[in-house]
Design a protein around this motif. Structure first.
Motif, PDB file in Angstrom:
ATOM      1  N   PRO A 303       0.817  -1.222   0.000  1.00 52.96           N
ATOM      2  CA  PRO A 303       0.000   0.000   0.000  1.00 52.96           C
ATOM      3  C   PRO A 303       0.853   1.277   0.000  1.00 52.96           C
ATOM      4  CG  PRO A 303      -0.928  -1.600   1.514  1.00 52.96           C
ATOM      5  CD  PRO A 303       0.410  -2.137   1.102  1.00 52.96           C
ATOM      6  N   THR A 304       1.944   1.271   0.775  1.00 50.33           N
ATOM      7  CA  THR A 304       2.822   2.439   0.815  1.00 50.33           C
ATOM      8  C   THR A 304       3.519   2.624  -0.535  1.00 50.33           C
ATOM      9  OG1 THR A 304       3.223   2.142   3.182  1.00 50.33           O
ATOM     10  CG2 THR A 304       4.787   3.523   1.965  1.00 50.33           C
ATOM     11  N   SER A 305       3.946   1.513  -1.107  1.00 49.28           N
ATOM     12  CA  SER A 305       4.563   1.572  -2.428  1.00 49.28           C
ATOM     13  C   SER A 305       3.597   2.155  -3.445  1.00 49.28           C
ATOM     14  CB  SER A 305       5.006   0.173  -2.875  1.00 49.28           C
ATOM     15  OG  SER A 305       5.452   0.187  -4.214  1.00 49.28           O
ATOM     16  N   ALA A 306       2.347   1.713  -3.400  1.00 49.51           N
ATOM     17  CA  ALA A 306       1.339   2.209  -4.343  1.00 49.51           C
ATOM     18  C   ALA A 306       1.120   3.710  -4.168  1.00 49.51           C
ATOM     19  CB  ALA A 306       0.037   1.460  -4.156  1.00 49.51           C
ATOM     20  N   ARG A 307       1.129   4.177  -2.911  1.00 49.72           N
ATOM     21  CA  ARG A 307       0.958   5.611  -2.654  1.00 49.72           C
ATOM     22  C   ARG A 307       2.123   6.409  -3.237  1.00 49.72           C
ATOM     23  NH1 ARG A 307       2.991   8.638   1.334  1.00 49.72           N
ATOM     24  NH2 ARG A 307       3.519   6.841   2.659  1.00 49.72           N
ATOM     25  N   ILE A 308       3.342   5.917  -3.012  1.00 54.81           N
ATOM     26  CA  ILE A 308       4.526   6.606  -3.535  1.00 54.81           C
ATOM     27  C   ILE A 308       4.525   6.588  -5.060  1.00 54.81           C
ATOM     28  CG2 ILE A 308       7.049   6.382  -3.739  1.00 54.81           C
ATOM     29  CD1 ILE A 308       7.059   5.497  -0.786  1.00 54.81           C
ATOM     30  N   ARG A 309       4.146   5.476  -5.624  1.00 55.59           N
ATOM     31  CA  ARG A 309       4.124   5.342  -7.090  1.00 55.59           C
ATOM     32  C   ARG A 309       3.077   6.259  -7.717  1.00 55.59           C
ATOM     33  NH1 ARG A 309       3.615  -0.925  -8.440  1.00 55.59           N
ATOM     34  NH2 ARG A 309       3.758  -0.084 -10.556  1.00 55.59           N
ATOM     35  N   GLY A 310       2.080   6.642  -6.947  1.00 54.54           N
ATOM     36  CA  GLY A 310       1.015   7.489  -7.473  1.00 54.54           C
ATOM     37  C   GLY A 310       1.379   8.961  -7.578  1.00 54.54           C
ATOM     38  N   TYR A 311       2.479   9.371  -6.943  1.00 55.02           N
ATOM     39  CA  TYR A 311       2.904  10.768  -7.033  1.00 55.02           C
ATOM     40  C   TYR A 311       3.595  11.026  -8.372  1.00 55.02           C
ATOM     41  CZ  TYR A 311       2.155  10.917  -1.952  1.00 55.02           C
ATOM     42  OH  TYR A 311       1.597  10.863  -0.695  1.00 55.02           O
ATOM     43  N   ARG A 312       3.685  12.289  -8.754  1.00 50.46           N
ATOM     44  CA  ARG A 312       4.355  12.678 -10.002  1.00 50.46           C
ATOM     45  C   ARG A 312       5.246  13.877  -9.743  1.00 50.46           C
ATOM     46  NH1 ARG A 312       2.665   8.498 -10.863  1.00 50.46           N
ATOM     47  NH2 ARG A 312       1.354   7.711 -12.570  1.00 50.46           N
ATOM     48  N   VAL A 313       6.526  13.761 -10.097  1.00 53.95           N
ATOM     49  CA  VAL A 313       7.439  14.900  -9.990  1.00 53.95           C
ATOM     50  C   VAL A 313       7.071  15.903 -11.081  1.00 53.95           C
ATOM     51  CG1 VAL A 313       9.837  15.677 -10.103  1.00 53.95           C
ATOM     52  CG2 VAL A 313       9.293  13.440  -9.106  1.00 53.95           C
ATOM     53  N   PRO A 314       6.864  17.178 -10.755  1.00 56.86           N
ATOM     54  CA  PRO A 314       6.524  18.172 -11.777  1.00 56.86           C
ATOM     55  C   PRO A 314       7.591  18.225 -12.865  1.00 56.86           C
ATOM     56  CG  PRO A 314       6.202  19.076  -9.575  1.00 56.86           C
ATOM     57  CD  PRO A 314       6.905  17.762  -9.402  1.00 56.86           C
ATOM     58  N   ARG A 315       7.149  18.360 -14.105  1.00 59.07           N
ATOM     59  CA  ARG A 315       8.078  18.379 -15.233  1.00 59.07           C
ATOM     60  C   ARG A 315       9.179  19.418 -15.059  1.00 59.07           C
ATOM     61  NH1 ARG A 315       7.849  16.673 -20.531  1.00 59.07           N
ATOM     62  NH2 ARG A 315       5.733  15.905 -20.183  1.00 59.07           N
ATOM     63  N   GLU A 316       8.784  20.613 -14.573  1.00 65.37           N
ATOM     64  CA  GLU A 316       9.760  21.707 -14.462  1.00 65.37           C
ATOM     65  C   GLU A 316      10.800  21.454 -13.370  1.00 65.37           C
ATOM     66  OE1 GLU A 316       6.030  22.782 -12.106  1.00 65.37           O
ATOM     67  OE2 GLU A 316       6.515  21.940 -14.085  1.00 65.37           O
ATOM     68  N   ALA A 317      10.537  20.492 -12.480  1.00 64.80           N
ATOM     69  CA  ALA A 317      11.474  20.196 -11.394  1.00 64.80           C
ATOM     70  C   ALA A 317      12.498  19.127 -11.778  1.00 64.80           C
ATOM     71  CB  ALA A 317      10.709  19.745 -10.158  1.00 64.80           C
ATOM     72  N   LYS A 318      12.293  18.476 -12.905  1.00 61.39           N
ATOM     73  CA  LYS A 318      13.170  17.372 -13.287  1.00 61.39           C
ATOM     74  C   LYS A 318      14.471  17.876 -13.909  1.00 61.39           C
ATOM     75  CE  LYS A 318       9.353  14.162 -13.835  1.00 61.39           C
ATOM     76  NZ  LYS A 318       8.544  13.312 -14.730  1.00 61.39           N
ATOM     77  N   ILE A 319      15.512  17.096 -13.709  1.00 60.60           N
ATOM     78  CA  ILE A 319      16.854  17.494 -14.118  1.00 60.60           C
ATOM     79  C   ILE A 319      17.332  16.611 -15.271  1.00 60.60           C
ATOM     80  CG2 ILE A 319      19.251  17.754 -13.356  1.00 60.60           C
ATOM     81  CD1 ILE A 319      18.040  17.989 -10.456  1.00 60.60           C
ATOM     82  N   ASP A 320      17.720  17.245 -16.356  1.00 61.05           N
ATOM     83  CA  ASP A 320      18.250  16.541 -17.520  1.00 61.05           C
ATOM     84  C   ASP A 320      19.744  16.836 -17.614  1.00 61.05           C
ATOM     85  OD1 ASP A 320      19.033  15.655 -20.075  1.00 61.05           O
ATOM     86  OD2 ASP A 320      17.057  16.065 -20.927  1.00 61.05           O
ATOM     87  N   PRO A 321      20.625  15.819 -17.503  1.00 65.75           N
ATOM     88  CA  PRO A 321      22.065  16.080 -17.522  1.00 65.75           C
ATOM     89  C   PRO A 321      22.554  16.684 -18.836  1.00 65.75           C
ATOM     90  CG  PRO A 321      21.630  13.739 -17.761  1.00 65.75           C
ATOM     91  CD  PRO A 321      20.325  14.389 -17.399  1.00 65.75           C
ATOM     92  N   GLU A 322      21.781  16.522 -19.902  1.00 64.60           N
ATOM     93  CA  GLU A 322      22.192  17.064 -21.197  1.00 64.60           C
ATOM     94  C   GLU A 322      21.552  18.424 -21.490  1.00 64.60           C
ATOM     95  OE1 GLU A 322      23.670  13.533 -23.840  1.00 64.60           O
ATOM     96  OE2 GLU A 322      21.498  13.368 -23.656  1.00 64.60           O
ATOM     97  N   LEU A 323      20.818  18.962 -20.489  1.00 62.35           N
ATOM     98  CA  LEU A 323      20.265  20.321 -20.585  1.00 62.35           C
ATOM     99  C   LEU A 323      20.572  21.046 -19.276  1.00 62.35           C
ATOM    100  CD1 LEU A 323      16.783  19.608 -22.230  1.00 62.35           C
ATOM    101  CD2 LEU A 323      18.780  20.639 -23.335  1.00 62.35           C
ATOM    102  N   PRO A 324      21.819  21.455 -19.068  1.00 62.13           N
ATOM    103  CA  PRO A 324      22.217  22.061 -17.791  1.00 62.13           C
ATOM    104  C   PRO A 324      21.489  23.370 -17.509  1.00 62.13           C
ATOM    105  CG  PRO A 324      23.937  22.342 -19.451  1.00 62.13           C
ATOM    106  CD  PRO A 324      22.935  21.406 -20.035  1.00 62.13           C
ATOM    107  N   GLU A 325      21.425  23.725 -16.231  1.00 58.00           N
ATOM    108  CA  GLU A 325      20.717  24.927 -15.801  1.00 58.00           C
ATOM    109  C   GLU A 325      21.384  26.207 -16.296  1.00 58.00           C
ATOM    110  OE1 GLU A 325      20.322  24.774 -11.596  1.00 58.00           O
ATOM    111  OE2 GLU A 325      18.987  23.027 -11.592  1.00 58.00           O
ATOM    112  N   THR A 326      22.629  26.138 -16.731  1.00 62.39           N
ATOM    113  CA  THR A 326      23.350  27.321 -17.197  1.00 62.39           C
ATOM    114  C   THR A 326      22.853  27.809 -18.561  1.00 62.39           C
ATOM    115  OG1 THR A 326      25.042  25.839 -18.139  1.00 62.39           O
ATOM    116  CG2 THR A 326      25.456  26.744 -15.944  1.00 62.39           C
TER     117      THR A 326
END
Length: 390
Positions: A303-326
């Motif tokens: 049940p805890t796993s299912a709850r965690i799996r149900g969340y979604r990280v916002p697209r704008e918060a995700k980090i792409d190593p090939e698109l640096p913040e600079t």
């Protein structure tokens, strides 16, 4: 592919017209294209093109080069008597999975293989042959294969037990695996692996997917490169479940979410949505992958796993190593478009370095970067380089 344009008279005389025509026909069939479509794209008369495919007419040197560029293949292969074709693996791929691949996806895959061949050639010319990662599984337990391979690969990359890998694309490339993120129209395909006769191990990740899903897919395809390369071709579908796919998923999980790190996390049973986002971003994985890893490690109940799996990280918060913040917003948009075509920082920098060392000509640089001459200067500037004479 990397020779200067222009066929010598000896080369033209050595052409086996029947062999050449058959190769062109097979390429066209793979692309699901009509004679009229190829003729319109290459400006070669359709009747003339038909006779060339039939082996009844000798093409000019320019026509051979035009067709080689169109099909993204080495013109020397077209005019040779070679029987081992670079497209043997793609024919196997299309026979098994053709219904899942549109005409546009087939062209994308052909272009992807062209990039792999280019990268292989330039890497060898600039830096020599990369050291491979070899792993021989023992026993018949696939889960153990995956766990041991992930541990061995992490050790090869110099990671401690509690270190989370960051730029995994660079790590896979360091052992000679060609990784390209390329947009595919089929949302059912997360990635594919092809053992190319000259480029070696080639991995395509569907750039249409979520950034963190792409990262997991790349690790998943790396597992196929380790365990299943003898089969030549593998396509990974979303939610597919068999022993090989399960092993690949387990490798990806153990590599991206080291068990030793998971054991030292604050109690996941107490996490709220913000906590889950924090740790998903720390591992650069989706909440779904994190929830699966936690329940597999015995750290949470279902049940805890299912709850965690149900969340979604916002697209704008995700980090792409090939698109640096600079990057500026404009640079980010431009580089993201290039990535969707397969043009990673690594690949573009490799091409620009090869040109600066006079390994390839300006014309070959343009072809390798899938652009016209007029775009080279702005592209080089985007990567902090300049093109001499522009």
């Amino acid at each position: 592919m990397f020779f200067e344009h222009g066929l010598s008279k000896d080369s033209q005389q050595r052409m086996n017209l029947q062999s050449l025509g058959n190769k062109l026909l097979r390429y066209r069939d793979q692309h699901l294209q009509t004679i009229e479509e190829v003729a319109a794209a290459t400006d070669i008369d359709p009747i003339r093109l038909t006779r060339i495919e039939q082996g009844a007419l000798e093409p000019t040197g320019d026509e051979v080069l035009i067709l080689a560029d169109y099909y993204r293949c080495d013109f020397t292969f077209l005019i040779s008597n070679a029987t081992v074709a670079p497209f043997e693996e793609t024919e196997t791929l299309y026979r098994a999975h053709g219904r899942s691949l549109t005409k546009e996806d087939r062209s994308a895959i052909q272009e992807f293989l062209y990039l792999c061949e280019t990268e292989q050639y330039l890497t060898e010319q600039l830096y020599g042959v990369p050291q491979q990662f070899d792993f021989r599984p023992a026993g018949r337990i696939y889960k153990r294969h995956a766990e041991e391979a992930a541990k061995a690969f992490r050790q090869k990359m110099g990671h401690s037990d509690r270190e989370v890998p960051r730029n995994i694309y660079a790590e896979f490339r360091s052992v000679g695996v060609h990784v390209f993120r390329r947009r595919l129209s089929s949302s059912k395909i997360s990635g594919l692996f092809i053992l190319h006769p000259t480029a070696g191990k080639c991995v395509l990740i569907n750039h249409s997917e979520d950034i963190y899903r792409q990262r997991f897919s790349a690790a998943h395809e790396m597992a196929h490169a380790i365990f299943d390369s003898s089969e030549g071709v593998n396509v990974s579908y979303v939610n597919e479940d068999d022993l090989r796919e399960t092993r690949a998923n387990r490798f990806a999980s153990c590599y991206l979410l080291p068990p030793a790190v998971l054991k030292h996390l604050p109690s996941p049973a107490l996490w709220d949505e913000a906590d889950t986002h924090r740790w998903a971003n720390e591992f650069r994985v989706s909440c779904n992958a994190l929830g699966v890893a936690l329940v597999t490690a015995g750290l949470v109940d279902k049940p805890t796993s299912a709850r965690i799996r149900g969340y979604r990280v916002p697209r704008e918060a995700k980090i792409d190593p090939e698109l640096p913040e600079t990057l500026t917003d404009q640079q980010r948009i431009r580089k993201s478009m290039l990535l969707s075509r397969g043009l990673s920082d690594h690949y573009v920098s490799l091409c620009l370095e090869a040109y600066s060392r006079q390994i390839i000509s300006l014309g070959r640089l343009s072809e390798a970067l899938l652009c016209g001459h007029g775009e080279l200067s702005s592209m080089a500037s985007l990567y902090g380089r300049t093109i001499h004479g522009y």
